[in-house]
Design an enzyme around this catalytic site. Sequence first.
Site, PDB file in Angstrom:
ATOM      1  NE  ARG A 151      25.621   9.587  19.728  1.00 32.26           N
ATOM      2  CZ  ARG A 151      26.129  10.292  20.737  1.00 32.26           C
ATOM      3  NH1 ARG A 151      26.634  11.494  20.515  1.00 32.26           N
ATOM      4  NH2 ARG A 151      26.129   9.805  21.961  1.00 32.26           N
ATOM      5  CD  GLN A 206      25.485   9.389  29.401  1.00 32.26           C
ATOM      6  OE1 GLN A 206      26.164   9.608  28.408  1.00 32.26           O
ATOM      7  NE2 GLN A 206      25.967   9.508  30.626  1.00 32.26           N
ATOM      8  CG  HIS A 245      22.252   8.509  25.293  1.00 35.71           C
ATOM      9  ND1 HIS A 245      23.037   7.500  24.751  1.00 35.71           N
ATOM     10  CD2 HIS A 245      23.098   9.554  25.531  1.00 35.71           C
ATOM     11  CE1 HIS A 245      24.288   7.927  24.667  1.00 35.71           C
ATOM     12  NE2 HIS A 245      24.358   9.160  25.125  1.00 35.71           N
ATOM     13  NE  ARG A 261      28.271   6.205  27.974  1.00 36.81           N
ATOM     14  CZ  ARG A 261      27.952   6.940  26.903  1.00 36.81           C
ATOM     15  NH1 ARG A 261      27.932   8.244  26.989  1.00 36.81           N
ATOM     16  NH2 ARG A 261      27.612   6.375  25.751  1.00 36.81           N
ATOM     17  CB  CYS A 269      24.632  12.560  29.925  1.00 36.98           C
ATOM     18  SG  CYS A 269      23.827  13.846  28.949  1.00 36.98           S
ATOM     19  CG  ASP A 291      21.166  16.063  28.424  1.00 31.75           C
ATOM     20  OD1 ASP A 291      22.276  16.549  28.105  1.00 31.75           O
ATOM     21  OD2 ASP A 291      20.491  15.371  27.632  1.00 31.75           O
TER      22      ASP A 291
HETATM   23  N1   CP Z   1      27.170  11.634  26.789  1.00 30.80           N
HETATM   24  C1   CP Z   1      27.424  11.330  25.502  1.00 30.80           C
HETATM   25  O1   CP Z   1      26.799  10.451  24.884  1.00 30.80           O
HETATM   26  O2   CP Z   1      28.408  12.063  24.975  1.00 30.80           O
HETATM   27  P1   CP Z   1      28.864  12.114  23.444  1.00 30.80           P
HETATM   28  O3   CP Z   1      27.790  12.838  22.697  1.00 30.80           O
HETATM   29  O4   CP Z   1      30.153  12.829  23.475  1.00 30.80           O
HETATM   30  O5   CP Z   1      28.988  10.689  22.941  1.00 30.80           O
HETATM   31  N1  NVA Z   2      20.304  15.082  24.990  1.00 28.14           N
HETATM   32  C1  NVA Z   2      21.603  15.233  24.396  1.00 28.14           C
HETATM   33  C2  NVA Z   2      22.515  14.151  24.873  1.00 28.14           C
HETATM   34  C3  NVA Z   2      23.911  14.211  24.353  1.00 28.14           C
HETATM   35  C4  NVA Z   2      24.755  13.087  24.826  1.00 28.14           C
HETATM   36  C5  NVA Z   2      21.487  15.233  22.887  1.00 28.14           C
HETATM   37  O1  NVA Z   2      20.767  14.390  22.340  1.00 28.14           O
HETATM   38  O2  NVA Z   2      22.113  16.076  22.247  1.00 28.14           O
END
Ligand code: CP
Ligand code: NVA
Length: 299
Positions: free
Chosen positions: A103, A133, A130, A287, A259, A219
């Site tokens: 990540r 997700q 992502h 998930r 999400c 989102d």
């Molecule tokens: N939706 C999602 O990826 O959540 P987190 O940021 O908690 O991993």
């Molecule tokens: N778009 C959001 C998704 C979090 C899971 C971000 O990148 O913060």
Amino acid sequence: MDNLISIADLSTEEILELFARTKELKKRKKDGEKVIPLLPGKVLGMFFRKPSTRTRISFEVAMFELGGNAIFLSAEEMQLSRGETISDTAKVLSAYLNGILIRTFAQKEVEDFAKYSEIPVINGLSNLYHPCQVLSDYYTISEKKELQDLKLTYIGDGNNVCHSLILGADKLGVKLRVITPEGCQPKKEVVAKVKNKKNLVLSERPEDFIPDSDVIYTDTWVSMGEDNGKEKKLAKFAGYQLNSKLLEKARKDLLVMHCLPAHRGEEITDAVIDGASSIVFEQAANRLHLQKAILATLL
Ligand code: CP
Ligand code: NVA
């Protein structure tokens, strides 16, 4: 399937195979198989430059429940933070681990890891995509509705989740409408990857797409790493909140998705996220099952 970097790299068949595997693993857990030892002795490294609740914990639990192990690798505690290169890091980690979840900010960092690693690399969110997700989200919808020709409306920011929804819709025959304010549209380079252009509509008018939507998805308006200029960006989203008024003309069987994490009172109200149409917690729960299918396929 060697890595999971972007949904663009997957075929429709590969996605449907992941869904079939997810369904089977979910059922076996429900039927009482606490551990399904498909990955005994295997270890997943989880390298994170951003916070996470769902992605981190669902992958970690998924590894345990597949008979393997997971190691959390915080970016600040790695020598990468002192200038060690990605190529050296990736080569070394390939000797210890069986797969790595990343990540980070730049999509290029995920791609560079994949270039220099001898083990599968999984994108656990970048600024651009992502995929884990969104695969899980389409799986969740498929439990309830036919994906082919489904009308999915995304209302919000043209961000990483939106980009992956666009690529997934194209593979799965979903009719996707992406509704964003001016200046917050999805990136042209992502839209350009769409093969079936007639299935994708870009608009700035949420109200036009409410009555015939099967699913409405939102989102956060400000993603991780975007905090500079947050107030200016938020100001663009007046009229884009998922609230009872906006959804007044929606179908009775509408599904609402997010999400998570949600910014309650910004992109979505309590009444909608906690309301009868919302499937956000089922979405989050799935998930775990989808991550298992990814791990069992790649590792
Ligand atoms: N939706 C999602 O990826 O959540 P987190 O940021 O908690 O991993
Ligand atoms: N778009 C959001 C998704 C979090 C899971 C971000 O990148 O913060």
